[in-house]
Write an enzyme that holds these catalytic residues in place. Sequence first.
Site, mmCIF file in Angstrom:
data_model
loop_
_atom_site.group_PDB
_atom_site.id
_atom_site.type_symbol
_atom_site.label_atom_id
_atom_site.label_comp_id
_atom_site.label_asym_id
_atom_site.label_seq_id
_atom_site.Cartn_x
_atom_site.Cartn_y
_atom_site.Cartn_z
ATOM 1 N N SER A 109 -10.653 43.024 62.768
ATOM 2 C CA SER A 109 -10.622 44.344 63.375
ATOM 3 C C SER A 109 -11.748 45.184 62.795
ATOM 4 C CB SER A 109 -9.276 45.039 63.142
ATOM 5 O OG SER A 109 -9.082 45.295 61.756
ATOM 6 N N HIS A 113 -17.584 54.768 62.451
ATOM 7 C CA HIS A 113 -17.968 56.129 62.786
ATOM 8 C C HIS A 113 -19.316 56.421 62.124
ATOM 9 C CE1 HIS A 113 -14.066 57.526 64.461
ATOM 10 N NE2 HIS A 113 -13.587 56.564 63.678
ATOM 11 N N HIS A 123 -14.719 50.605 68.441
ATOM 12 C CA HIS A 123 -13.517 49.896 68.010
ATOM 13 C C HIS A 123 -13.589 48.477 68.560
ATOM 14 C CE1 HIS A 123 -12.617 54.167 68.902
ATOM 15 N NE2 HIS A 123 -12.000 54.142 67.738
ATOM 16 N N ARG A 127 -8.043 38.307 68.021
ATOM 17 C CA ARG A 127 -7.092 37.544 67.205
ATOM 18 C C ARG A 127 -6.655 36.277 67.935
ATOM 19 N NH1 ARG A 127 -5.565 41.969 69.403
ATOM 20 N NH2 ARG A 127 -3.965 41.980 71.030
ATOM 21 N N HIS A 161 -21.091 48.306 78.854
ATOM 22 C CA HIS A 161 -20.313 47.543 79.830
ATOM 23 C C HIS A 161 -21.111 46.360 80.376
ATOM 24 C CE1 HIS A 161 -16.457 49.644 80.382
ATOM 25 N NE2 HIS A 161 -17.116 50.722 79.982
#
Length: 218
Positions: A109, A113, A123, A127, A161
């Site tokens: 993870s 910032h 972010h 997993r 994107h």
Amino acid sequence: MIDPVVLESRNTRARAWFDALRDRIVAAFEQLEVDAPADLFPGEPVKFELKPWVREAGGGGVMGFLRGGRFIEKMGCHISLVHGTFTPEMAANMPGADKDPRFTATGISLIAHMRSPKVPAVHMNTRFLATQTGWFGGGADLTPTLDEQRSQDAPDAITFHAALKAACDKHDPAWYPDFKVRCDEYFYLPHRKEPRGIGGIFYDHHNSGDWERDFRFT
């Protein structure tokens, strides 16, 4: 049901890759600290602090923190490999756990910032989780600070994107539009009637029937 030997091999391979990815991410962001122009970002570069942790119920991992950098305000990049037993309530909602509630999970993870308000917060997590079956999950998204950036038509959003779509399209062109919608829905803030950021992709319980393919995608 996954053969225990096969499951152990998959956990080992997935954890090794997450470890290697963490090392690449840490090196890349530490280099950003070094390369940041001194006239815009004064001070000394800061490195990550890596701290192992142990989960009482089984397994553990390594937390990675960078705080107070001259370019990076704060960042976390963590890896883990844990195992245990789902509670009956959780097992009822997990594929394969209704017959055997034991599980293993490994992943990474990241949240970052930057000091500059022109750079969106990022972010990312992904997993591999296994019960009597196994699947991948995760995603990535951006949260801009400036109002003019908070649109999927903004230049940073278009670039971000496009990169995610290219990654998905290497494996299945149907995945990006599906995963993008999931992210848009998952990170919508009903109380503010707006998305949290400019989206990305989000997927869970991802099992195409070809573990090698799904691992390569992740």
